[in-house]
Design a protein around this motif. Sequence first.
Motif, PDB file in Angstrom:
ATOM      1  N   TYR A 139     -12.713 -13.818  -8.625  1.00 17.72           N
ATOM      2  CA  TYR A 139     -11.494 -13.141  -8.179  1.00 17.72           C
ATOM      3  C   TYR A 139     -11.703 -12.709  -6.731  1.00 17.72           C
ATOM      4  O   TYR A 139     -12.480 -11.798  -6.455  1.00 17.72           O
ATOM      5  CB  TYR A 139     -11.171 -11.950  -9.076  1.00 17.72           C
ATOM      6  N   PHE A 140     -11.024 -13.402  -5.803  1.00 17.64           N
ATOM      7  CA  PHE A 140     -11.030 -13.024  -4.391  1.00 17.64           C
ATOM      8  C   PHE A 140      -9.948 -11.964  -4.234  1.00 17.64           C
ATOM      9  O   PHE A 140      -8.761 -12.257  -4.226  1.00 17.64           O
ATOM     10  CB  PHE A 140     -10.746 -14.247  -3.521  1.00 17.64           C
ATOM     11  N   THR A 141     -10.362 -10.704  -4.116  1.00 14.82           N
ATOM     12  CA  THR A 141      -9.425  -9.588  -4.271  1.00 14.82           C
ATOM     13  C   THR A 141      -8.450  -9.449  -3.109  1.00 14.82           C
ATOM     14  O   THR A 141      -7.305  -9.033  -3.304  1.00 14.82           O
ATOM     15  CB  THR A 141     -10.181  -8.265  -4.422  1.00 14.82           C
ATOM     16  N   GLY A 142      -8.900  -9.776  -1.876  1.00 11.13           N
ATOM     17  CA  GLY A 142      -8.073  -9.494  -0.715  1.00 11.13           C
ATOM     18  C   GLY A 142      -8.192  -8.041  -0.316  1.00 11.13           C
ATOM     19  O   GLY A 142      -8.605  -7.180  -1.113  1.00 11.13           O
ATOM     20  N   CYS A 143      -7.804  -7.729   0.901  1.00 12.73           N
ATOM     21  CA  CYS A 143      -8.017  -6.386   1.445  1.00 12.73           C
ATOM     22  C   CYS A 143      -7.085  -5.338   0.848  1.00 12.73           C
ATOM     23  O   CYS A 143      -7.500  -4.213   0.564  1.00 12.73           O
ATOM     24  CB  CYS A 143      -7.833  -6.405   2.969  1.00 12.73           C
ATOM     25  N   THR A 144      -5.815  -5.687   0.661  1.00 12.32           N
ATOM     26  CA  THR A 144      -4.848  -4.680   0.226  1.00 12.32           C
ATOM     27  C   THR A 144      -5.104  -4.228  -1.200  1.00 12.32           C
ATOM     28  O   THR A 144      -5.018  -3.035  -1.515  1.00 12.32           O
ATOM     29  CB  THR A 144      -3.416  -5.211   0.390  1.00 12.32           C
ATOM     30  N   ALA A 145      -5.438  -5.146  -2.087  1.00  9.28           N
ATOM     31  CA  ALA A 145      -5.755  -4.754  -3.465  1.00  9.28           C
ATOM     32  C   ALA A 145      -7.056  -3.977  -3.533  1.00  9.28           C
ATOM     33  O   ALA A 145      -7.243  -3.116  -4.397  1.00  9.28           O
ATOM     34  CB  ALA A 145      -5.825  -5.988  -4.359  1.00  9.28           C
ATOM     35  N   ALA A 146      -7.974  -4.255  -2.617  1.00  6.88           N
ATOM     36  CA  ALA A 146      -9.271  -3.574  -2.629  1.00  6.88           C
ATOM     37  C   ALA A 146      -9.186  -2.148  -2.081  1.00  6.88           C
ATOM     38  O   ALA A 146      -9.902  -1.254  -2.564  1.00  6.88           O
ATOM     39  CB  ALA A 146     -10.285  -4.369  -1.820  1.00  6.88           C
ATOM     40  N   TYR A 147      -8.300  -1.941  -1.091  1.00  9.63           N
ATOM     41  CA  TYR A 147      -8.283  -0.649  -0.399  1.00  9.63           C
ATOM     42  C   TYR A 147      -7.007   0.170  -0.555  1.00  9.63           C
ATOM     43  O   TYR A 147      -7.031   1.389  -0.353  1.00  9.63           O
ATOM     44  CB  TYR A 147      -8.522  -0.864   1.093  1.00  9.63           C
ATOM     45  N   ARG A 148      -5.893  -0.471  -0.880  1.00  7.84           N
ATOM     46  CA  ARG A 148      -4.624   0.251  -0.915  1.00  7.84           C
ATOM     47  C   ARG A 148      -3.932   0.160  -2.280  1.00  7.84           C
ATOM     48  O   ARG A 148      -3.569   1.166  -2.866  1.00  7.84           O
ATOM     49  CB  ARG A 148      -3.691  -0.278   0.187  1.00  7.84           C
ATOM     50  N   GLU A 149      -3.715  -1.014  -2.777  1.00  4.28           N
ATOM     51  CA  GLU A 149      -3.029  -1.207  -4.067  1.00  4.28           C
ATOM     52  C   GLU A 149      -4.059  -1.536  -5.135  1.00  4.28           C
ATOM     53  O   GLU A 149      -4.085  -2.610  -5.724  1.00  4.28           O
ATOM     54  CB  GLU A 149      -1.974  -2.301  -3.944  1.00  4.28           C
ATOM     55  N   THR A 150      -4.924  -0.563  -5.409  1.00  8.77           N
ATOM     56  CA  THR A 150      -6.076  -0.821  -6.279  1.00  8.77           C
ATOM     57  C   THR A 150      -5.689  -1.086  -7.731  1.00  8.77           C
ATOM     58  O   THR A 150      -6.459  -1.703  -8.472  1.00  8.77           O
ATOM     59  CB  THR A 150      -7.065   0.354  -6.221  1.00  8.77           C
ATOM     60  N   SER A 151      -4.506  -0.621  -8.146  1.00  7.54           N
ATOM     61  CA  SER A 151      -4.067  -0.905  -9.507  1.00  7.54           C
ATOM     62  C   SER A 151      -3.880  -2.405  -9.721  1.00  7.54           C
ATOM     63  O   SER A 151      -4.048  -2.896 -10.844  1.00  7.54           O
ATOM     64  CB  SER A 151      -2.751  -0.172  -9.802  1.00  7.54           C
ATOM     65  N   ILE A 152      -3.535  -3.128  -8.662  1.00 16.63           N
ATOM     66  CA  ILE A 152      -3.413  -4.577  -8.778  1.00 16.63           C
ATOM     67  C   ILE A 152      -4.769  -5.195  -9.086  1.00 16.63           C
ATOM     68  O   ILE A 152      -4.884  -6.086  -9.943  1.00 16.63           O
ATOM     69  CB  ILE A 152      -2.814  -5.179  -7.484  1.00 16.63           C
ATOM     70  N   LEU A 153      -5.789  -4.716  -8.409  1.00 14.95           N
ATOM     71  CA  LEU A 153      -7.138  -5.246  -8.633  1.00 14.95           C
ATOM     72  C   LEU A 153      -7.597  -4.969 -10.065  1.00 14.95           C
ATOM     73  O   LEU A 153      -8.042  -5.875 -10.770  1.00 14.95           O
ATOM     74  CB  LEU A 153      -8.105  -4.639  -7.616  1.00 14.95           C
ATOM     75  N   THR A 154      -7.485  -3.716 -10.493  1.00 11.57           N
ATOM     76  CA  THR A 154      -7.967  -3.385 -11.842  1.00 11.57           C
ATOM     77  C   THR A 154      -7.125  -4.070 -12.918  1.00 11.57           C
ATOM     78  O   THR A 154      -7.665  -4.511 -13.946  1.00 11.57           O
ATOM     79  CB  THR A 154      -7.965  -1.868 -12.058  1.00 11.57           C
ATOM     80  N   SER A 155      -5.824  -4.182 -12.692  1.00 14.58           N
ATOM     81  CA  SER A 155      -4.966  -4.874 -13.660  1.00 14.58           C
ATOM     82  C   SER A 155      -5.328  -6.349 -13.746  1.00 14.58           C
ATOM     83  O   SER A 155      -5.280  -6.955 -14.829  1.00 14.58           O
ATOM     84  CB  SER A 155      -3.487  -4.721 -13.281  1.00 14.58           C
ATOM     85  N   THR A 156      -5.703  -6.930 -12.619  1.00 16.48           N
ATOM     86  CA  THR A 156      -6.075  -8.343 -12.604  1.00 16.48           C
ATOM     87  C   THR A 156      -7.367  -8.576 -13.366  1.00 16.48           C
ATOM     88  O   THR A 156      -7.476  -9.509 -14.170  1.00 16.48           O
ATOM     89  CB  THR A 156      -6.208  -8.851 -11.155  1.00 16.48           C
ATOM     90  N   THR A 157      -8.373  -7.752 -13.125  1.00 18.28           N
ATOM     91  CA  THR A 157      -9.647  -7.952 -13.817  1.00 18.28           C
ATOM     92  C   THR A 157      -9.480  -7.742 -15.325  1.00 18.28           C
ATOM     93  O   THR A 157     -10.064  -8.485 -16.129  1.00 18.28           O
ATOM     94  CB  THR A 157     -10.737  -7.010 -13.266  1.00 18.28           C
ATOM     95  N   LYS A 158      -8.664  -6.763 -15.713  1.00 15.70           N
ATOM     96  CA  LYS A 158      -8.416  -6.542 -17.142  1.00 15.70           C
ATOM     97  C   LYS A 158      -7.665  -7.720 -17.755  1.00 15.70           C
ATOM     98  O   LYS A 158      -7.956  -8.144 -18.873  1.00 15.70           O
ATOM     99  CB  LYS A 158      -7.617  -5.251 -17.349  1.00 15.70           C
ATOM    100  N   THR A 159      -6.700  -8.248 -17.012  1.00 19.10           N
ATOM    101  CA  THR A 159      -5.917  -9.378 -17.519  1.00 19.10           C
ATOM    102  C   THR A 159      -6.792 -10.609 -17.696  1.00 19.10           C
ATOM    103  O   THR A 159      -6.744 -11.290 -18.737  1.00 19.10           O
ATOM    104  CB  THR A 159      -4.760  -9.682 -16.554  1.00 19.10           C
ATOM    105  N   LEU A 160      -7.608 -10.894 -16.699  1.00 17.21           N
ATOM    106  CA  LEU A 160      -8.468 -12.080 -16.774  1.00 17.21           C
ATOM    107  C   LEU A 160      -9.527 -11.931 -17.859  1.00 17.21           C
ATOM    108  O   LEU A 160      -9.814 -12.878 -18.602  1.00 17.21           O
ATOM    109  CB  LEU A 160      -9.119 -12.330 -15.412  1.00 17.21           C
TER     110      LEU A 160
END
Length: 375
Positions: A139-160
């Motif tokens: 999962y290449f998170t990108g900067c915005t999911a890593a630093y600003r919209e972190t719920s996208i990152l955590t939702s993605t890892t949970k989904t996968l």
Amino acid sequence: MNADEMAEQVRMCAACPKMCRHICPTFFAWRSDSPTPHGRALLVHYDNLGVRPLDERAVEVLYQCLECSHCLTWCVPGIDIASIVEAVRERIVAEERAPPAIIKMAETIESCHNPYGEDHTHRNDWVTIEETDGQGIVYFTGCTAAYRETSILTSTTKTLTGLGYNVIVTPDEWCCGSPLFRTGFKELALSQARHNVNVLNSIEAEAIVVTCPGCYRVLTQDYPENGLQLNKPVLHLSQLLADRLDDLPKGVLHARFTYHDPCHLGRHSGVYEPPRQVITRLSADGLVEMQRNRDNAMCCGNGAGLRTLFPEKSREIGAERVRQAVETGADYLVTACPFCKNMLASQSDNSLNVIDLPELVQMATSGKSPNGSTD
């Protein structure tokens, strides 16, 4: 696009009756002919003819472009103004005449490997992922999911993880380079790209998944166009989920949803249906479209350096897109881009919830909305 091709395209655009103007988001924001596709083409055309050089005002107008390519949807001869603007921006950068705020952004990415100036060592060190015996996927998170919209990152890892994948998030990931490519800092973008290619190619996995369309476009187009090849396929999360629809809950969300097409995912990459398929699968009531959708969707206003240089105008564009979503009567505005979500959510009130696609999936699987309330 070589110099002769570009000269011919701007010549054609300069003589056009400006049918694209009415859908240009920066024309909407400024209500002026200068920051329009036609206005930008005229500036480049006059410079080519030696009539008027690219002075300070011309540079400003060329950086008032979102590079959203909406004009290309309506352009009968197919003049690609966004690509022309990007090429001219590279020249402006080479001549050291880029706007100071854009230079500062580029320097920040060079030193911090993200445009937000955050500590790179904390990019992904806060992420916790349940290990599985499933297929490995990066999962290449990108900067915005890593630093600003972190719920996208955590939702993605949970989904996968919930789909059985063994998710790998590397701490060595750098900014993909999209903000640099789009604003004219091509060489600096390529330095970020080379690092990422080396890191990603060294990881044993079946595929790379991204949630940021800017990352998706760069990894699948800009990297190979510049001779940088990844050794595994790159998928936007919506594409992966569309291939696994039967593994997602069906019709469990009782709310009205509309969808915003990100420019980099839609017009620039041709991915329109997968996000809609996922929303339709999860929703009991289906999807209600905005009047302007797919290749005619309005930009959110957050791209190509516009928000950095002209934050008020950027927000005006975002607010107009939210207004268009509200007109549908939807309860939720879903997008598939952390950058779009960040802008649209900032311009929405409590009458319209703005969420990203993996957050929607987690709503469906957990029964809770992103703010923790029960759906």
